[in-house]
Design an enzyme around this catalytic site. Structure first.
Site, PDB file in Angstrom:
ATOM      1  CE1 TYR A 155      -4.056  -2.686   5.246  1.00  0.00           C
ATOM      2  CE2 TYR A 155      -3.242  -0.283   4.887  1.00  0.00           C
ATOM      3  CZ  TYR A 155      -3.793  -1.375   4.323  1.00  0.00           C
ATOM      4  OH  TYR A 155      -3.607  -1.890   3.353  1.00  0.00           O
ATOM      5  CB  SER A 185      -0.809  -0.239   0.730  1.00  0.00           C
ATOM      6  OG  SER A 185      -1.339   1.380   1.508  1.00  0.00           O
ATOM      7  CE  LYS A 229      -1.279  -4.548   3.219  1.00  0.00           C
ATOM      8  NZ  LYS A 229      -1.881  -5.698   2.545  1.00  0.00           N
TER       9      LYS A 229
HETATM   10  P1  NAD Z   1     -11.120  -6.965   0.689  1.00  0.00           P
HETATM   11  O1  NAD Z   1     -11.352  -6.383   2.199  1.00  0.00           O
HETATM   12  O2  NAD Z   1     -12.396  -6.673   0.007  1.00  0.00           O
HETATM   13  O3  NAD Z   1     -10.523  -7.804   0.129  1.00  0.00           O
HETATM   14  C1  NAD Z   1      -9.982  -8.770   1.238  1.00  0.00           C
HETATM   15  C2  NAD Z   1     -10.354 -10.386   1.217  1.00  0.00           C
HETATM   16  O4  NAD Z   1      -9.120 -11.250   2.248  1.00  0.00           O
HETATM   17  C3  NAD Z   1     -11.341 -10.596   2.214  1.00  0.00           C
HETATM   18  O5  NAD Z   1     -12.061 -10.957   0.972  1.00  0.00           O
HETATM   19  C4  NAD Z   1     -11.104 -10.857   3.206  1.00  0.00           C
HETATM   20  O6  NAD Z   1     -12.139 -12.231   3.680  1.00  0.00           O
HETATM   21  C5  NAD Z   1     -10.405 -12.057   2.693  1.00  0.00           C
HETATM   22  N1  NAD Z   1      -9.563 -11.860   3.845  1.00  0.00           N
HETATM   23  C6  NAD Z   1      -9.278 -11.940   5.122  1.00  0.00           C
HETATM   24  N2  NAD Z   1      -8.791 -12.237   6.017  1.00  0.00           N
HETATM   25  C7  NAD Z   1      -8.355 -13.728   5.722  1.00  0.00           C
HETATM   26  C8  NAD Z   1      -7.626 -15.079   6.233  1.00  0.00           C
HETATM   27  N3  NAD Z   1      -7.003 -15.051   7.319  1.00  0.00           N
HETATM   28  N4  NAD Z   1      -8.308 -15.607   5.701  1.00  0.00           N
HETATM   29  C9  NAD Z   1      -8.606 -16.395   3.856  1.00  0.00           C
HETATM   30  N5  NAD Z   1      -9.265 -15.308   3.618  1.00  0.00           N
HETATM   31  C10 NAD Z   1      -9.503 -13.288   4.881  1.00  0.00           C
HETATM   32  O7  NAD Z   1      -9.383  -6.131   0.582  1.00  0.00           O
HETATM   33  P2  NAD Z   1      -9.311  -5.404  -0.839  1.00  0.00           P
HETATM   34  O8  NAD Z   1      -9.565  -4.411  -1.187  1.00  0.00           O
HETATM   35  O9  NAD Z   1      -9.206  -5.973  -2.018  1.00  0.00           O
HETATM   36  O10 NAD Z   1      -7.490  -5.143  -0.733  1.00  0.00           O
HETATM   37  C11 NAD Z   1      -6.864  -6.225  -1.098  1.00  0.00           C
HETATM   38  C12 NAD Z   1      -5.663  -5.714  -0.415  1.00  0.00           C
HETATM   39  O11 NAD Z   1      -4.898  -5.052  -0.633  1.00  0.00           O
HETATM   40  C13 NAD Z   1      -5.201  -6.509   1.433  1.00  0.00           C
HETATM   41  O12 NAD Z   1      -4.166  -6.653   1.824  1.00  0.00           O
HETATM   42  C14 NAD Z   1      -4.936  -4.946   1.292  1.00  0.00           C
HETATM   43  O13 NAD Z   1      -4.510  -4.337   2.427  1.00  0.00           O
HETATM   44  C15 NAD Z   1      -4.399  -4.322   0.253  1.00  0.00           C
HETATM   45  N6  NAD Z   1      -4.378  -2.774  -0.001  1.00  0.00           N
HETATM   46  C16 NAD Z   1      -6.093  -2.410  -0.829  1.00  0.00           C
HETATM   47  C17 NAD Z   1      -5.925  -0.995  -1.005  1.00  0.00           C
HETATM   48  C18 NAD Z   1      -7.373  -0.970  -1.105  1.00  0.00           C
HETATM   49  O14 NAD Z   1      -8.075   0.476  -0.637  1.00  0.00           O
HETATM   50  N7  NAD Z   1      -8.585  -1.428  -1.609  1.00  0.00           N
HETATM   51  C19 NAD Z   1      -4.889  -0.224  -0.868  1.00  0.00           C
HETATM   52  C20 NAD Z   1      -3.674  -1.129  -0.598  1.00  0.00           C
HETATM   53  C21 NAD Z   1      -3.710  -2.244   0.084  1.00  0.00           C
HETATM   54  C1  WQD Z   2      -8.898   9.983   0.877  1.00  0.00           C
HETATM   55  C2  WQD Z   2      -9.127  10.959   0.687  1.00  0.00           C
HETATM   56  C3  WQD Z   2      -9.629  12.161   3.126  1.00  0.00           C
HETATM   57  C4  WQD Z   2     -13.974   9.548   3.481  1.00  0.00           C
HETATM   58  C5  WQD Z   2      -6.439   4.171   2.395  1.00  0.00           C
HETATM   59  C6  WQD Z   2      -5.136   3.736   3.378  1.00  0.00           C
HETATM   60  C7  WQD Z   2      -5.049   3.978   1.887  1.00  0.00           C
HETATM   61  C8  WQD Z   2      -5.202   2.490   1.407  1.00  0.00           C
HETATM   62  C9  WQD Z   2      -6.793   3.438   1.039  1.00  0.00           C
HETATM   63  C10 WQD Z   2      -5.768   0.162   2.049  1.00  0.00           C
HETATM   64  C11 WQD Z   2      -8.554  11.829   1.715  1.00  0.00           C
HETATM   65  C12 WQD Z   2     -10.835  12.164   2.210  1.00  0.00           C
HETATM   66  C13 WQD Z   2     -12.560  10.329   2.862  1.00  0.00           C
HETATM   67  C14 WQD Z   2     -14.325  11.022   3.622  1.00  0.00           C
HETATM   68  C15 WQD Z   2     -13.346  12.385   2.942  1.00  0.00           C
HETATM   69  N1  WQD Z   2      -6.444   1.834   1.564  1.00  0.00           N
HETATM   70  N2  WQD Z   2     -12.056  11.359   3.013  1.00  0.00           N
HETATM   71  N3  WQD Z   2     -14.424  12.044   3.184  1.00  0.00           N
HETATM   72  O1  WQD Z   2      -6.962   7.536   3.380  1.00  0.00           O
HETATM   73  O2  WQD Z   2      -5.688   8.512   1.492  1.00  0.00           O
HETATM   74  O3  WQD Z   2      -6.024   5.788   2.363  1.00  0.00           O
HETATM   75  O4  WQD Z   2      -7.273   4.122   2.092  1.00  0.00           O
HETATM   76  O5  WQD Z   2      -4.408   0.276   1.973  1.00  0.00           O
HETATM   77  O6  WQD Z   2      -3.681   2.477   2.647  1.00  0.00           O
HETATM   78  O7  WQD Z   2      -4.409   4.885   4.162  1.00  0.00           O
HETATM   79  O8  WQD Z   2      -8.188   7.218   1.723  1.00  0.00           O
HETATM   80  O9  WQD Z   2     -10.208   7.174   1.016  1.00  0.00           O
HETATM   81  O10 WQD Z   2     -10.253   7.152   3.077  1.00  0.00           O
HETATM   82  O11 WQD Z   2      -9.549   9.011   1.893  1.00  0.00           O
HETATM   83  O12 WQD Z   2     -12.874  13.406   2.804  1.00  0.00           O
HETATM   84  O13 WQD Z   2     -15.411  10.432   3.643  1.00  0.00           O
HETATM   85  O14 WQD Z   2     -10.653  11.222   1.248  1.00  0.00           O
HETATM   86  O15 WQD Z   2      -9.734  12.831   3.957  1.00  0.00           O
HETATM   87  O16 WQD Z   2      -8.221  13.202   1.647  1.00  0.00           O
HETATM   88  P1  WQD Z   2      -6.947   7.339   1.867  1.00  0.00           P
HETATM   89  P2  WQD Z   2      -9.719   7.367   1.795  1.00  0.00           P
END
Ligand code: NAD
Ligand code: WQD
Length: 332
Positions: free
Chosen positions: A148, A124, A152
């Site tokens: 979190y 991330s 990572k």
């Molecule tokens: P998500 O929660 O939709 O998908 C993650 C999946 O993992 C879920 O379906 C959950 O049921 C499964 N899971 C969790 N723990 C488990 C376990 N112990 N065993 C088996 N399955 C398990 O999340 P996403 O948005 O699809 O994110 C996928 C990956 O990408 C995550 O690792 C997340 O940290 C990373 N990521 C997401 C974002 C984002 O904003 N969505 C940004 C950066 C990184």
């Molecule tokens: C985006 C912008 C908020 C909600 C996080 C994690 C990152 C990744 C994505 C997993 C910011 C603003 C948000 C709301 C708002 N996830 N906001 N009102 O914080 O950039 O990143 O999610 O890995 O790791 O850190 O994403 O979508 O929460 O926020 O004004 O109700 O929207 O302040 O500027 P963020 P976000």
């Protein structure tokens, strides 16, 4: 040979499954459904017209994980499984360290035992923390500022240590910026179990009337309209990035770290305005205090992704807003 997608029924995993199945890959999905729904399995099959194996298992359980590797012919792991909510991780750090790190250790143990040498890992951009310079390059120092993000960062270090102990392995570590949008069919998308904390899923729920109003956290940042700037990337672009990363692993790169973003920053206000422009004037908003822990600006340097992965995001913000809303309406 099959590609194992951990957490493959989740938001990014399901879109990647579609991309890989459409490319003719054989896919196995393992998920414990802690943050996804079993119906997603049928939706993936409906979109692709292809079948795949689904295993419901908690990857914290080493025995169950090992059984998956023993019973299947796996060529690579795309590791999405994990918990991902920053706010929750601040209140429940152990839950995050235990799940995200333990399942990675279990996977690595099994990969070593069953000679599976390739993994793509979901990291991330939040591990970069607050940077003075934009765009963010992969070489910048890391400043994870919540449990979190630290999971990572620690996992990235674990993968490097693991590689140093055995050079047969290859890891593609993908640092996603802000994934949004949904498959154009409207069948799969982001479907959080609880009230969303991320911007786009919150916006879509205001648009359908499920939530009343969006609070924009801060309008006094040093940005063009005072609201935060982020690099929103369409989830279908991200899915393509994973397919390209799997190809990259065939070149035996060792540990390959790469940003996945568009390289463009949009403000929160621009995002809401674009959403209202393409979907009708549906989202009411108000400005409130900054959210603690937020940074002002974050967007990716995409040079490495373009050069070494041949990846370039193609969806624009309007398409991200349109598809996000289409999924939310269908899924309501
Ligand atoms: P998500 O929660 O939709 O998908 C993650 C999946 O993992 C879920 O379906 C959950 O049921 C499964 N899971 C969790 N723990 C488990 C376990 N112990 N065993 C088996 N399955 C398990 O999340 P996403 O948005 O699809 O994110 C996928 C990956 O990408 C995550 O690792 C997340 O940290 C990373 N990521 C997401 C974002 C984002 O904003 N969505 C940004 C950066 C990184
Ligand atoms: C985006 C912008 C908020 C909600 C996080 C994690 C990152 C990744 C994505 C997993 C910011 C603003 C948000 C709301 C708002 N996830 N906001 N009102 O914080 O950039 O990143 O999610 O890995 O790791 O850190 O994403 O979508 O929460 O926020 O004004 O109700 O929207 O302040 O500027 P963020 P976000």
């Amino acid at each position: 040979m099959s590609i194992l997608l951990t957490g493959g029924l989740g938001y990014i995993g399901s879109h990647t499954a579609v991309e890989l199945l459409n490319r003719g890959e054989d896919v196995i999905i393992v998920d414990d459904l802690s943050n996804s729904k079993i119906i997603v399995k049928n939706k993936i099959m409906q979109i692709t017209g292809k079948k795949f194996k689904f295993i419901k298992a908690d990857l914290k359980n080493l025995k169950k994980t090992e059984k998956i590797f023993k019973n299947n012919n796996i060529s690579a792991v795309v590791h999405f499984a994990g918990y991902k909510i920053v706010g929750e991780s601040l209140n429940h750090p152990i839950k995050y360290y235990e799940n995200n790190i333990l399942i990675t250790l279990n996977l690595l143990k099994c990969m070593e035992k069953y000679n599976v040498y390739n993994m793509v890992f979901s990291s991330s951009a939040s591990i970069y923390g607050d940077q003075n310079e934009m765009p963010v390059k992969e070489t910048f120092s890391t400043h994870a500022n919540n449990p979190y993000s630290r999971t990572k960062l620690y996992i990235e270090e674990i993968l490097k240590d693991f590689y140093n102990s055995n050079n047969k392995f290859n890891f593609a570590i993908l640092r996603y910026f802000n994934p949004v949008g949904a498959h154009e069919s409207g069948l799969i998308g982001e479907d959080p179990n609880d009230t969303p904390t991320n911007l786009m899923p919150y916006i879509t729920k205001v648009a359908t009337g499920e939530l009343k109003e969006l609070s924009i956290f801060g309008n006094d940042y040093s940005t063009k309209d005072g609201t935060g700037v982020r690099d929103f990337i369409h989830v279908c672009d991200l899915a393509i990035g994973h397919a390209l990363a799997l190809n990259k692993l065939k070149e035996k790169p060792g540990v390959f770290i790469c940003n996945l973003g568009t390289g463009k920053g949009y403000t929160v206000l621009e995002t809401v305005t674009t959403f209202n422009k393409v979907n009708g004037n549906l989202v009411k908003y108000k400005f409130v205090e900054r959210r603690s822990g937020d940074i002002a600006i974050s967007y990716a340097d995409t040079t490495k992704a373009e050069k070494e992965l041949k990846f370039k995001a193609k969806y624009n913000l309007e398409e991200m807003c349109k598809t996000s809303y289409k999924f939310e309406k269908n899924n309501k």
